[in-house]
Design an enzyme around this catalytic site. Sequence first.
Site, PDB file in Angstrom:
ATOM      1  N   HIS A   1       0.865  -1.208   0.000  1.00  0.00           N
ATOM      2  CA  HIS A   1       0.000   0.000   0.000  1.00  0.00           C
ATOM      3  C   HIS A   1       0.890   1.242   0.000  1.00  0.00           C
ATOM      4  CE1 HIS A   1      -3.481   2.413   0.594  1.00  0.00           C
ATOM      5  NE2 HIS A   1      -3.784   2.134   1.846  1.00  0.00           N
TER       6      HIS A   1
ATOM      7  N   ASP B   1       2.826   5.359  -6.958  1.00  0.00           N
ATOM      8  CA  ASP B   1       4.061   5.212  -6.183  1.00  0.00           C
ATOM      9  C   ASP B   1       5.302   5.007  -7.040  1.00  0.00           C
ATOM     10  OD1 ASP B   1       1.929   3.478  -4.054  1.00  0.00           O
ATOM     11  OD2 ASP B   1       2.984   5.307  -3.489  1.00  0.00           O
TER      12      ASP B   1
ATOM     13  N   HIS C   1      -2.531  -2.337  -9.536  1.00  0.00           N
ATOM     14  CA  HIS C   1      -3.488  -1.628  -8.677  1.00  0.00           C
ATOM     15  C   HIS C   1      -4.758  -2.467  -8.584  1.00  0.00           C
ATOM     16  CE1 HIS C   1      -6.008   1.565  -7.043  1.00  0.00           C
ATOM     17  NE2 HIS C   1      -4.865   2.125  -6.689  1.00  0.00           N
TER      18      HIS C   1
HETATM   19  C1  SDX Z   1      -1.543   2.103  -3.388  1.00  0.00           C
HETATM   20  O1  SDX Z   1      -6.263   0.826  -3.307  1.00  0.00           O
HETATM   21  C2  SDX Z   1      -5.779   1.987  -3.496  1.00  0.00           C
HETATM   22  O2  SDX Z   1      -6.412   2.894  -3.977  1.00  0.00           O
HETATM   23  C3  SDX Z   1      -4.337   2.148  -3.043  1.00  0.00           C
HETATM   24  C4  SDX Z   1      -3.672   3.446  -3.444  1.00  0.00           C
HETATM   25  C5  SDX Z   1      -4.232   4.608  -2.703  1.00  0.00           C
HETATM   26  O3  SDX Z   1      -4.086   5.736  -3.190  1.00  0.00           O
HETATM   27  O4  SDX Z   1      -4.729   4.402  -1.573  1.00  0.00           O
HETATM   28  O5  SDX Z   1      -3.784   3.651  -4.822  1.00  0.00           O
HETATM   29  C6  SDX Z   1      -2.183   3.408  -3.108  1.00  0.00           C
HETATM   30  O6  SDX Z   1      -1.501   1.280  -2.514  1.00  0.00           O
HETATM   31  C7  SDX Z   1      -1.011   1.833  -4.779  1.00  0.00           C
HETATM   32  C8  SDX Z   1      -0.430   0.384  -4.922  1.00  0.00           C
HETATM   33  C9  SDX Z   1       1.001   0.423  -4.386  1.00  0.00           C
HETATM   34  N1  SDX Z   1       1.525  -0.956  -4.260  1.00  0.00           N
HETATM   35  C10 SDX Z   1       2.500  -1.398  -5.082  1.00  0.00           C
HETATM   36  O7  SDX Z   1       2.982  -0.774  -6.010  1.00  0.00           O
HETATM   37  C11 SDX Z   1       3.012  -2.798  -4.722  1.00  0.00           C
HETATM   38  C12 SDX Z   1       3.124  -3.639  -5.981  1.00  0.00           C
HETATM   39  N2  SDX Z   1       1.771  -3.905  -6.460  1.00  0.00           N
HETATM   40  C13 SDX Z   1       1.166  -5.134  -6.084  1.00  0.00           C
HETATM   41  O8  SDX Z   1       1.514  -5.642  -4.866  1.00  0.00           O
HETATM   42  C14 SDX Z   1      -0.290  -5.250  -6.506  1.00  0.00           C
HETATM   43  O9  SDX Z   1      -0.379  -4.815  -7.791  1.00  0.00           O
HETATM   44  C15 SDX Z   1      -1.359  -4.572  -5.677  1.00  0.00           C
HETATM   45  C16 SDX Z   1      -1.256  -4.948  -4.237  1.00  0.00           C
HETATM   46  C17 SDX Z   1      -1.284  -3.099  -5.812  1.00  0.00           C
HETATM   47  C18 SDX Z   1      -2.679  -5.058  -6.231  1.00  0.00           C
HETATM   48  O10 SDX Z   1      -2.692  -6.416  -5.969  1.00  0.00           O
HETATM   49  P1  SDX Z   1      -3.817  -7.331  -6.537  1.00  0.00           P
HETATM   50  O11 SDX Z   1      -5.017  -6.558  -6.957  1.00  0.00           O
HETATM   51  O12 SDX Z   1      -3.997  -8.457  -5.566  1.00  0.00           O
HETATM   52  O13 SDX Z   1      -3.180  -7.830  -7.851  1.00  0.00           O
HETATM   53  P2  SDX Z   1      -3.936  -8.808  -8.743  1.00  0.00           P
HETATM   54  O14 SDX Z   1      -4.603  -9.881  -7.956  1.00  0.00           O
HETATM   55  O15 SDX Z   1      -4.820  -8.007  -9.661  1.00  0.00           O
HETATM   56  O16 SDX Z   1      -2.724  -9.485  -9.501  1.00  0.00           O
HETATM   57  C19 SDX Z   1      -3.006 -10.178 -10.703  1.00  0.00           C
HETATM   58  C20 SDX Z   1      -1.707 -10.849 -11.089  1.00  0.00           C
HETATM   59  C21 SDX Z   1      -1.162 -11.828 -10.039  1.00  0.00           C
HETATM   60  O17 SDX Z   1      -0.375 -12.744 -10.775  1.00  0.00           O
HETATM   61  P3  SDX Z   1      -1.023 -14.244 -11.074  1.00  0.00           P
HETATM   62  O18 SDX Z   1      -1.296 -14.855  -9.724  1.00  0.00           O
HETATM   63  O19 SDX Z   1      -2.282 -13.988 -11.898  1.00  0.00           O
HETATM   64  O20 SDX Z   1       0.054 -14.962 -11.866  1.00  0.00           O
HETATM   65  O21 SDX Z   1      -0.661  -9.851 -11.221  1.00  0.00           O
HETATM   66  C22 SDX Z   1       0.382 -10.137 -10.331  1.00  0.00           C
HETATM   67  C23 SDX Z   1      -0.198 -11.003  -9.235  1.00  0.00           C
HETATM   68  O22 SDX Z   1       0.831 -11.777  -8.637  1.00  0.00           O
HETATM   69  N3  SDX Z   1       0.886  -8.867  -9.820  1.00  0.00           N
HETATM   70  C24 SDX Z   1       2.141  -8.490  -9.911  1.00  0.00           C
HETATM   71  C25 SDX Z   1       2.177  -7.204  -9.382  1.00  0.00           C
HETATM   72  N4  SDX Z   1       0.957  -6.847  -8.968  1.00  0.00           N
HETATM   73  C26 SDX Z   1       0.146  -7.904  -9.256  1.00  0.00           C
HETATM   74  N5  SDX Z   1       3.226  -9.129 -10.401  1.00  0.00           N
HETATM   75  C27 SDX Z   1       4.394  -8.414 -10.351  1.00  0.00           C
HETATM   76  N6  SDX Z   1       4.506  -7.158  -9.864  1.00  0.00           N
HETATM   77  C28 SDX Z   1       3.424  -6.540  -9.364  1.00  0.00           C
HETATM   78  N7  SDX Z   1       3.540  -5.302  -8.881  1.00  0.00           N
END
Ligand code: SDX
Length: 389
Positions: free
Chosen positions: A229, A324, A268
């Site tokens: 996050h 971010d 996201h």
């Molecule tokens: C913020 O919610 C908000 O509004 C938050 C925010 C706010 O202003 O409050 O916008 C702020 O928190 C932005 C996000 C910052 N976090 C990061 O940058 C951390 C990296 N991102 C991930 O951890 C992830 O993308 C999340 C946590 C942001 C979202 O996670 P999800 O929704 O659980 O991702 P998903 O289930 O849609 O993922 C689908 C696939 C998965 O792979 P498979 O199991 O299908 O093979 O995409 C992969 C995930 O493993 N994946 C990533 C990834 N994010 C998702 N793979 C590599 N790198 C990534 N960053």
Amino acid sequence: DYGLMSYDPAFTNTASTKSAITYLDGDEGILRYRGYPIEQLAEKSTHLETAYLILNGELPTASQLSNWETEIKKHWFIHENIKHLIDAFRHDAHPMGMFISAVGASSSFHPESAQIFDPAIRNEQIVRLISEVPTIAAFSYRHIRGLPVVYPDDELSYAGNFLSMMFRRSELRYKPNPVLERALDVLFILHADHEQNCSTNTMRAIGSAHADPYVALAGAAAALYGPLHGGANEAVVRMLTKIGSTKNIPAFIESVKKGEGKLMGFGHRVYKNFDPRGKIVKQLAYEVFEVTGRNPLLDVALELERIALEDEYFISRKLYPNVDFYSGLIYQAMGLPTPFFPVLFAIPRTVGWLAQWVELLNDPEQKIARPRQLYVGEPERDYAPISER
Ligand code: SDX
């Protein structure tokens, strides 16, 4: 076999998800505060004006804005005992731990804040929190650096005063660089609210139990601290630093594909095309680097973004840069230490957390957050004496 139970929204009974504050469209990359597009607010507004909008629902008139700014400046000082609490931390404590502790401790300095349905008392706590979080943050920074604190200067703007409390090194009045002051103010606007994200949901859940706003906000900040996050801006810079140079990017991308780590700053829960804030932050980075000098990690970030956006692994998973991905590069260029980046997220998000908290309390249908579950454990069974186990 429990069968698949369909989730009825009423069944979940979590904190209310009805809100008039922020609108997101994840497919179109739209973000609006009270109907105003984030692009227009970033270009034309200030953080305090946007804070007024988010909290009150309308843009302020000139006199309303002037009174609001005066109110905020009145509470810039924090209780000296909160400063002593900050001083009790080790020099290498993470500033988010200090932030969460100081905000939570402030609850005991304002016992009246438990009267959450008294409008005058509630509004005073809202002003106090928005005013005090930059001071708590700056005092934490000065403690970590072993420097004497710099007290607030109400001749300066919200962002300017924060920069002064962070970086002033002499008795002379701090004159913030106008480009950096504006860039920080825009970053505050971009981070002010974001619908029902993890930390806002935490604020609502704690608020739904009718706890005071200080402990609720400390809980929200604790959720924001997580690297998935608000802690992502810190994790991005650590990731870019570890990659080190563009020649190491292909190996890094392969490691992500093998599930050895995530591309921090990408992906996201809602935005599945692009994060409109990310586009603005990227542009802001170029403006800041004109003043501070180019952050050498920018080349790694740009090449990493270029490669990822052309790679099927990321495209198929709808992974794009979020707010971010570039923000940490700006904070680093401004001279802020990496662990401090999530605090730069918590300061402006205090506005959104408080606005969403007020909306929750004003919702007559809101109940205490009490999600239900799908039980997948053991069926009923009798106690077995230990000799029979
Ligand atoms: C913020 O919610 C908000 O509004 C938050 C925010 C706010 O202003 O409050 O916008 C702020 O928190 C932005 C996000 C910052 N976090 C990061 O940058 C951390 C990296 N991102 C991930 O951890 C992830 O993308 C999340 C946590 C942001 C979202 O996670 P999800 O929704 O659980 O991702 P998903 O289930 O849609 O993922 C689908 C696939 C998965 O792979 P498979 O199991 O299908 O093979 O995409 C992969 C995930 O493993 N994946 C990533 C990834 N994010 C998702 N793979 C590599 N790198 C990534 N960053």
